[in-house]
Design a protein around this motif. Sequence first.
Motif, mmCIF file in Angstrom:
data_model
loop_
_atom_site.group_PDB
_atom_site.id
_atom_site.type_symbol
_atom_site.label_atom_id
_atom_site.label_comp_id
_atom_site.label_asym_id
_atom_site.label_seq_id
_atom_site.Cartn_x
_atom_site.Cartn_y
_atom_site.Cartn_z
ATOM 1 N N LYS A 11 -12.714 -4.581 -4.625
ATOM 2 C CA LYS A 11 -12.125 -3.309 -5.054
ATOM 3 C C LYS A 11 -10.778 -3.614 -5.668
ATOM 4 O O LYS A 11 -9.865 -4.081 -4.983
ATOM 5 C CB LYS A 11 -11.979 -2.413 -3.816
ATOM 6 N N ASP A 35 -11.482 0.890 6.332
ATOM 7 C CA ASP A 35 -10.210 0.361 5.792
ATOM 8 C C ASP A 35 -9.100 0.635 6.818
ATOM 9 O O ASP A 35 -8.792 -0.228 7.643
ATOM 10 C CB ASP A 35 -9.928 1.021 4.446
ATOM 11 N N GLY A 84 0.809 -1.225 0.000
ATOM 12 C CA GLY A 84 0.000 0.000 0.000
ATOM 13 C C GLY A 84 0.838 1.268 0.000
ATOM 14 O O GLY A 84 2.049 1.238 0.252
ATOM 15 N N ALA A 85 0.162 2.411 -0.297
ATOM 16 C CA ALA A 85 0.809 3.734 -0.189
ATOM 17 C C ALA A 85 0.141 4.536 0.927
ATOM 18 O O ALA A 85 0.814 5.125 1.768
ATOM 19 C CB ALA A 85 0.714 4.489 -1.501
ATOM 20 N N GLU A 132 -15.832 4.802 1.740
ATOM 21 C CA GLU A 132 -14.774 4.150 2.527
ATOM 22 C C GLU A 132 -13.939 5.208 3.250
ATOM 23 O O GLU A 132 -13.656 6.265 2.673
ATOM 24 C CB GLU A 132 -13.883 3.333 1.571
ATOM 25 N N SER A 146 -10.102 -6.348 -1.079
ATOM 26 C CA SER A 146 -9.396 -5.252 -1.761
ATOM 27 C C SER A 146 -7.950 -5.561 -2.145
ATOM 28 O O SER A 146 -7.240 -6.270 -1.439
ATOM 29 C CB SER A 146 -9.399 -4.027 -0.834
ATOM 30 N N THR A 197 -1.118 3.763 3.719
ATOM 31 C CA THR A 197 -1.247 2.685 4.707
ATOM 32 C C THR A 197 -1.745 3.225 6.052
ATOM 33 O O THR A 197 -1.402 4.348 6.447
ATOM 34 C CB THR A 197 0.124 2.015 4.940
ATOM 35 N N GLU A 237 -3.760 3.432 -9.592
ATOM 36 C CA GLU A 237 -4.693 2.308 -9.750
ATOM 37 C C GLU A 237 -5.385 2.314 -11.106
ATOM 38 O O GLU A 237 -6.439 1.686 -11.285
ATOM 39 C CB GLU A 237 -5.714 2.319 -8.612
ATOM 40 N N LYS A 275 -8.045 -6.526 3.408
ATOM 41 C CA LYS A 275 -6.779 -6.508 2.665
ATOM 42 C C LYS A 275 -5.865 -7.529 3.323
ATOM 43 O O LYS A 275 -5.524 -7.389 4.515
ATOM 44 C CB LYS A 275 -6.131 -5.128 2.753
ATOM 45 N N LEU A 317 -13.344 -3.491 4.904
ATOM 46 C CA LEU A 317 -12.455 -3.660 3.754
ATOM 47 C C LEU A 317 -11.436 -4.717 4.149
ATOM 48 O O LEU A 317 -10.792 -4.589 5.197
ATOM 49 C CB LEU A 317 -11.750 -2.357 3.378
ATOM 50 N N GLN A 335 -9.278 10.162 -2.389
ATOM 51 C CA GLN A 335 -8.312 9.270 -3.060
ATOM 52 C C GLN A 335 -8.908 8.483 -4.232
ATOM 53 O O GLN A 335 -8.242 8.254 -5.239
ATOM 54 C CB GLN A 335 -7.756 8.306 -2.012
ATOM 55 N N ASP A 342 -13.570 6.341 -1.909
ATOM 56 C CA ASP A 342 -12.677 6.090 -0.777
ATOM 57 C C ASP A 342 -12.011 7.422 -0.475
ATOM 58 O O ASP A 342 -11.132 7.878 -1.225
ATOM 59 C CB ASP A 342 -11.613 5.029 -1.112
HETATM 60 C C1 LIG Z 1 -6.165 0.487 -1.850
HETATM 61 C C2 LIG Z 1 -5.929 1.534 -1.059
HETATM 62 O O1 LIG Z 1 -4.772 2.212 -1.127
HETATM 63 P P1 LIG Z 1 -3.380 1.731 -0.487
HETATM 64 O O2 LIG Z 1 -3.118 0.354 -0.984
HETATM 65 O O3 LIG Z 1 -2.406 2.745 -0.982
HETATM 66 O O4 LIG Z 1 -3.571 1.756 0.999
HETATM 67 C C3 LIG Z 1 -6.937 2.004 -0.103
HETATM 68 O O5 LIG Z 1 -6.684 2.990 0.606
HETATM 69 O O6 LIG Z 1 -8.008 1.424 0.002
#
Ligand SMILES: C=C(OP(=O)(O)O)C(=O)O
Length: 433
Positions: A401, A325, A57-58, A299, A377, A60, A223, A350, A348, A179, A258
């Motif tokens: 997502k 998230d 992620g960025a 989100e 996601s 995060t 993305e 991940k 969410l 975002q 989001d």
């Molecule tokens: C997919 C996302 O971005 P990142 O992976 O940068 O957290 C998000 O914020 O849901």
Amino acid sequence: MPGILTLFNICFRDVFVLPVPIEKIHAREILDSRGNPTIEVEVYTPVCMGQACVPSGASTGTHEALELRDNDRRYGGKGVRKAVNNIKEIISRKLIGMEVTGQREIDELMIGMDGTENKSKLGANAILGVSMAVARAAAGSVGLPLYQYFGGVNSFRLPVPMMNIINGGKHAGNGLAIQEFWILPVGADSFHEALMMGVETYHALGHILKDEYGRSSTNVGDEGGYAPGINKTREALDAILAAIDRAGYKGKVKMGLDAAASEFYKDGKYQIDEKDLTRNDLVSYYLDLIKDYPLIALEDPFAEDDWDGFTGLTNKAKGVTIIGDDLFVTNVKRLQRGIDTGAANALLLKLNQIGTISEAFDAATLAFRNKYKVAVSHRSGETCDPIIADVAVALGAQLIKTGAPARSERTSKYNRLLKIEETLGNTAEYTRL
Ligand SMILES: C=C(OP(=O)(O)O)C(=O)O
Ligand SMILES: [Mg+2]
């Protein structure tokens, strides 16, 4: 020898239960979609090999499990050589000989070996890579596609995609605080029809942006969504609304966001659309947007520890899916707090926020039991590994997502869902939200 085992497994699976031990684990540094190093893992058994790649992620959340980076000169400190070595030198030694279908036992062993709350010793990226590759090897060893290995007879539902077609925030170089701007093709009868509606709307948006703001406005963000040089939320929403209309899907394609609000929360205020908003102002801001646009999902509308903001909006925005998230980070403890306080109504999920398949599935179970929706996601830094498509179908998650319907690291997941739907034939069911 492997040939005989394979034959036994295929012909006599119901008669003999054969052990399938892990024989070897290999890991290497590869690149993700942003050109940063990440990890690929291979788990070998006598029957087959399972392979998996770890996303990154960025934007995060601070409560996520830790992604171990080398912090040296290689790749500007972003190398993952330490994490790769942890797999090859430490994790693999303990796992060799273990039964590959013992996913939970393997995951728990790795959690115990790490011993920290956030997997900072071995690295959540190292642990997750192994956990995912073990699952693939196990599915291969019993001759099942991954979604069916995970979900059995319950894996027949295809999720609604939340397709990110305008990128802002940390994923783009424009001035949009929000975002991700999504379209959700809720009026489709199947996943492949949903995908087509999404693609047509995405391309219609490209034409609209080009006419309105010039060619460079169709450059894309992390993305694959367009990253036009605009900075007002409503300007982006208006363009998407026009695209839905132009593509002929008014009423059938809805919208979502989001906000990733932790990223624009500064000194106690939310800095958005050139204003500094309090929590209560931001609740009103979202309620106005919901009134004016067909927004059905939001989100991270508040910062990751603003539980009262989430609870306030969840109470007021009836019928809207409010997804946590950075708030929940796929962690059962944080999700339980949300359930107890009425913060959000969807999780969410991940995989790399928590670091093992078993823990991510535990979070989904807790969500479903409490009538929270689940959205599986990707991360903004991805590879072409489509595992989240299998996870979404296995869980019967209502939503997925995985970015814009463009760029291979995003379309690999959409294409995997197309294949799963085709394999399921007329037993496949597209989710009705
Ligand atoms: C997919 C996302 O971005 P990142 O992976 O940068 O957290 C998000 O914020 O849901
Ligand atoms: Mg998010």
